[in-house]
Design an enzyme around this catalytic site. Sequence first.
Site, short mmCIF file in Angstrom:
data_model
loop_
_atom_site.label_atom_id
_atom_site.label_comp_id
_atom_site.label_asym_id
_atom_site.label_seq_id
_atom_site.Cartn_x
_atom_site.Cartn_y
_atom_site.Cartn_z
N LYS A 134 -3.21 6.10 -4.06
CA LYS A 134 -2.29 6.05 -2.52
C LYS A 134 -1.11 5.48 -2.75
O LYS A 134 -1.15 4.76 -3.95
CB LYS A 134 -3.27 5.30 -1.62
CG LYS A 134 -3.98 3.99 -1.77
CD LYS A 134 -4.80 3.94 -0.48
CE LYS A 134 -6.19 4.15 -0.58
NZ LYS A 134 -6.69 5.03 0.56
N ARG A 135 -0.18 5.59 -1.93
CA ARG A 135 0.93 4.24 -1.83
C ARG A 135 0.41 3.19 -1.95
O ARG A 135 -0.61 2.66 -1.45
CB ARG A 135 1.49 4.60 -0.62
CG ARG A 135 2.50 5.92 -0.45
CD ARG A 135 3.42 6.04 -1.76
NE ARG A 135 4.57 5.51 -1.64
CZ ARG A 135 5.82 5.89 -1.14
NH1 ARG A 135 5.93 6.96 -0.85
NH2 ARG A 135 6.83 4.78 -0.92
N THR B 41 -6.19 9.93 4.64
CA THR B 41 -6.78 11.71 4.48
C THR B 41 -7.29 11.57 3.15
O THR B 41 -8.04 12.57 2.85
CB THR B 41 -5.72 12.50 4.60
OG1 THR B 41 -4.40 11.98 4.03
CG2 THR B 41 -5.60 12.83 6.21
N LYS C 48 -3.04 -1.49 2.36
CA LYS C 48 -3.91 -0.86 1.80
C LYS C 48 -4.88 -1.71 0.81
O LYS C 48 -5.89 -1.28 0.24
CB LYS C 48 -3.32 0.35 1.02
CG LYS C 48 -2.80 1.37 2.11
CD LYS C 48 -2.04 2.56 1.35
CE LYS C 48 -1.20 3.38 2.12
NZ LYS C 48 -2.16 4.19 2.76
N HIS D 115 1.86 8.04 13.57
CA HIS D 115 1.16 7.99 12.47
C HIS D 115 0.93 6.79 11.80
O HIS D 115 0.54 6.31 10.91
CB HIS D 115 1.89 8.78 11.25
CG HIS D 115 1.74 10.02 11.47
ND1 HIS D 115 0.68 11.13 10.97
CD2 HIS D 115 2.52 10.98 12.26
CE1 HIS D 115 0.90 12.30 11.42
NE2 HIS D 115 1.98 12.36 12.00
C1 26V Z 1 8.19 6.05 7.88
C2 26V Z 1 9.22 5.73 7.67
C3 26V Z 1 9.96 4.86 8.43
C4 26V Z 1 11.40 4.49 7.43
C5 26V Z 1 11.89 5.73 7.12
C6 26V Z 1 11.04 6.31 6.10
C7 26V Z 1 9.77 6.58 6.49
C8 26V Z 1 8.83 7.49 6.31
C9 26V Z 1 7.88 7.63 6.43
C10 26V Z 1 7.36 6.85 7.50
C11 26V Z 1 6.05 7.37 8.12
C12 26V Z 1 4.99 6.62 7.44
C13 26V Z 1 3.64 6.97 8.16
C14 26V Z 1 2.77 7.42 7.52
O1 26V Z 1 2.76 8.30 6.57
N1 26V Z 1 1.41 7.46 8.14
C15 26V Z 1 0.28 7.87 7.34
O2 26V Z 1 0.07 9.28 8.13
C16 26V Z 1 -1.06 9.70 7.59
C17 26V Z 1 -1.44 10.94 8.35
O3 26V Z 1 -1.65 10.90 9.82
C18 26V Z 1 -2.42 8.70 7.86
O4 26V Z 1 -3.57 9.42 7.30
C19 26V Z 1 -2.36 7.29 7.14
O5 26V Z 1 -3.25 6.55 7.66
C20 26V Z 1 -0.87 6.84 7.62
O6 26V Z 1 -0.61 5.59 7.02
#
Ligand code: 26V
Length: 828
Positions: free
Chosen positions: A560-561, A668, A566, A370
């Site tokens: 969004k975040r 999304t 972004k 992701h």
């Molecule tokens: C990564 C980490 C890494 C350190 C610990 C905590 C943590 C929590 C979540 C994440 C993942 C972040 C990735 C994410 O949310 N990606 C988003 O995924 C969406 C669904 O596929 C996508 O639409 C977004 O573009 C993308 O940023």
Amino acid sequence: MKASISTLNDLDEGIDFRNVDQIKRGLLASMVRYVGFDPESATPHDWFFALAGLLRGHLSEQGMRTSRSQYGQDVKRVYYLSMEFLTGRRLMKHLLDLGIEPQVRAALAELGQNLDTVAEQESDAALGNGGLGRLAACFLDSMATHAYPGYGYGIRYEFGMFSQTIENGQQVEHPESWLQNGSPWEIVRHNVSHTVRFGGRIVCFRDEEGRESCRWVDTDDVVAEAYDLKETGYGGAISVNLRLWSARSTQDFDLRYFNEGNYIEAVKEKTVSETLSKVLYPMDTTLMGQELRLKQEYFFVSASLQDILARFLKVHKNPRLFPEKTVIQLNDTHPALAVPELMRLLMDQHGLNWEDAWDITRNTFAYTNHTLLPEALETWPIDLMEALLPRHMEIIYRINYFFLQEIRRTYPGDVEMVRRLSLIDDSTRRVRMAHLAVVGSARVNGVAALHTELLRSRVFPDFDRIYPGKFVNVTNGITQRRWLLQSNPPLATLITDAIGPAWVSDLDRLRDLEALADDAAFQDSFRAIKRKAKTRAAALIAERCGVAVRPETLFDTQIKRIHEYKRQLLNILQVIARYNHLRASGKPDLLPRTVIFGGKAAPGYFMAKKIIRLINDVADAINHDPAVRGLLRVAFVPNYNVSTAEILIPGCDLSEQISTAGTEASGTGNMKFALNGALTIGTLDGANIEIREEVGEDNIFIFGQTAEEVARTKAAGYNPWNIYHNDPELKTVIDMIRDGFFCTEQPDRYHPLVNALLDGGDVFLVLADFRSYMNAQAAVDALYTDEKTWTRKAILNVARMGKFSSDRAIHTYAREIWGIDKMTRDDA
Ligand code: 26V
């Protein structure tokens, strides 16, 4: 006596949800028996619990039917392993799925209650950070709606995503305890628990035949207890179970201490092990080496795999059949420890040899990536892993040994290749979780076409070469049930009246709306609905930010975040330029706008927090300046979450999707906005590219460098100073921020932001895209004055969103990755 299906049918005599009178009686009974309050004096909050309690029985019954069908048909199941499920409120969803909203509304009305007020009593289950967690929730909805035998596994965090307030313009975090009043939806499975082990050491020995087996001993144990939530599908025939694990200590008291009279020490261990499922980590990028996070990941992975294996072995005696009946989807690398965990369980608990175990394992898993951001790719220190999970570390070394042996055979002498591909980064002594996931999975997918292409070419080029066909694309989608039917009932009704209800489970049917894009009456209704939704959004903004905004103005929304990539910063620079233009010229030649922001920053993300503060400072200056009254307003809506999105998205004209090309995997929110009739202003990033393909380039505002151009710009030695010196309008904006125009009491407050843009090299190309963004915004202004053309384009956006349904995504996963079929309900 073994209960039969008919026993379940008999239960139906309990209450007929089509009958308002019966619901009413059911509610009264539930209030007395389940909530324990006198209906005479009950509050909307009590009624929420009474209603949920009533529905819960029904949902549980439906879950049992589903489960019986799955066993009966011996189906292949997909297990969706995710650290996050951002489901939001559930009441309205269940009512819509079951098709009983009008009846329940009427029954409550007879009891003097309003369904909407009652529904608002529910707290959001915010068990996720953002896109990744919400995607998991949309996927469960699509699986249930289309009768795929799916099952979700995650963590029952006691505290989900923090709630955000804005104080003095700054983000303040507060714990969010969604379970404070208990959750009426949960089904506690006291009889379903698994022991999860940590630490200890490994003893290996050989039996008479020379077979090696290992035992993991002297471990610290935690018990994982199951809590189930039923995810209903539209039509209500089938549900998907979401099983969340809660950590419980294996011992309430450490008797050694207790007997010595040391009561506090005796219960300390309990508190320590139970912190495991206490809180969701509120960051979605960098987080390196946090022991508790690694423990959370292993805790939920181990409990889930033990559960999955147990379910399989209940019916099938031969573990070798496992991949025929099971596919496990890893939602990012967070559950990647499932790979060595399955190996361990198969070998150490079920006596398989390495070859067989490995064959099963790599045919069971699939992994979704992701993010391309290097800092978000998980790695764990070897030392930490060895201390916490010694057996898994051994297994990882061994997987790596065999894997690299194969590489050396194929590419003799290519030591660099071996170094790059290794599951272990020797220079940092860390385990690369993405490599583990790629090697251990049958398929790896990106979440939008561009993202998959960049994954293959930039992140995993060597893997792509050695595993042709392993990398595939499945563009993300959203569920139209929540993001249109539930969150925008007037628009949903307008659409259904025009083209019938089939779009609810087949979004491609929206194409039929194209014929109405120029229809004057349809346009009028469409506009009236948008206006109403904006009025609702305006009320939310007034309540949460104390800012009065007018629904007649263009609503321009970025929610969004908060992240540098972004580029909320690009948006606010544009807002300041607009402000300057309006002030200087004194001519209201630009259309009145309301610029809306919302989003949370990771608590330790300094720059993101600065950006929030800047937005709030700018909002304050603009909103109090009589020179731009009626022309420009800025609002930062605190505590953005699923429920807030449900109100702000329908009430938006212009959707801001402005990440630096090549950084947003998919997005999304972009899909949710367009589905609700907003036009997009965006870069050629993530799914924006596919949205443009679908809606047509005349119906979207695209600006900025492409991913390739970004790469070239950087390679050529990008210098933001040149842009700063050559664009006087931009220079003025940056100087104002630098000189403290928006924070006279502390003029250097935003120096870190300005420095990042200039001396810091402007990593996300904010300056490089500024002029092109301004031009696109000017095109927005020009078009918005032409009401008919704007509305036509908005309708075409809605009509062409079919591709972005999570139903399409799930059908694709089912067919191309999971190899699973839809179920039929035995008694349906
Ligand atoms: C990564 C980490 C890494 C350190 C610990 C905590 C943590 C929590 C979540 C994440 C993942 C972040 C990735 C994410 O949310 N990606 C988003 O995924 C969406 C669904 O596929 C996508 O639409 C977004 O573009 C993308 O940023």
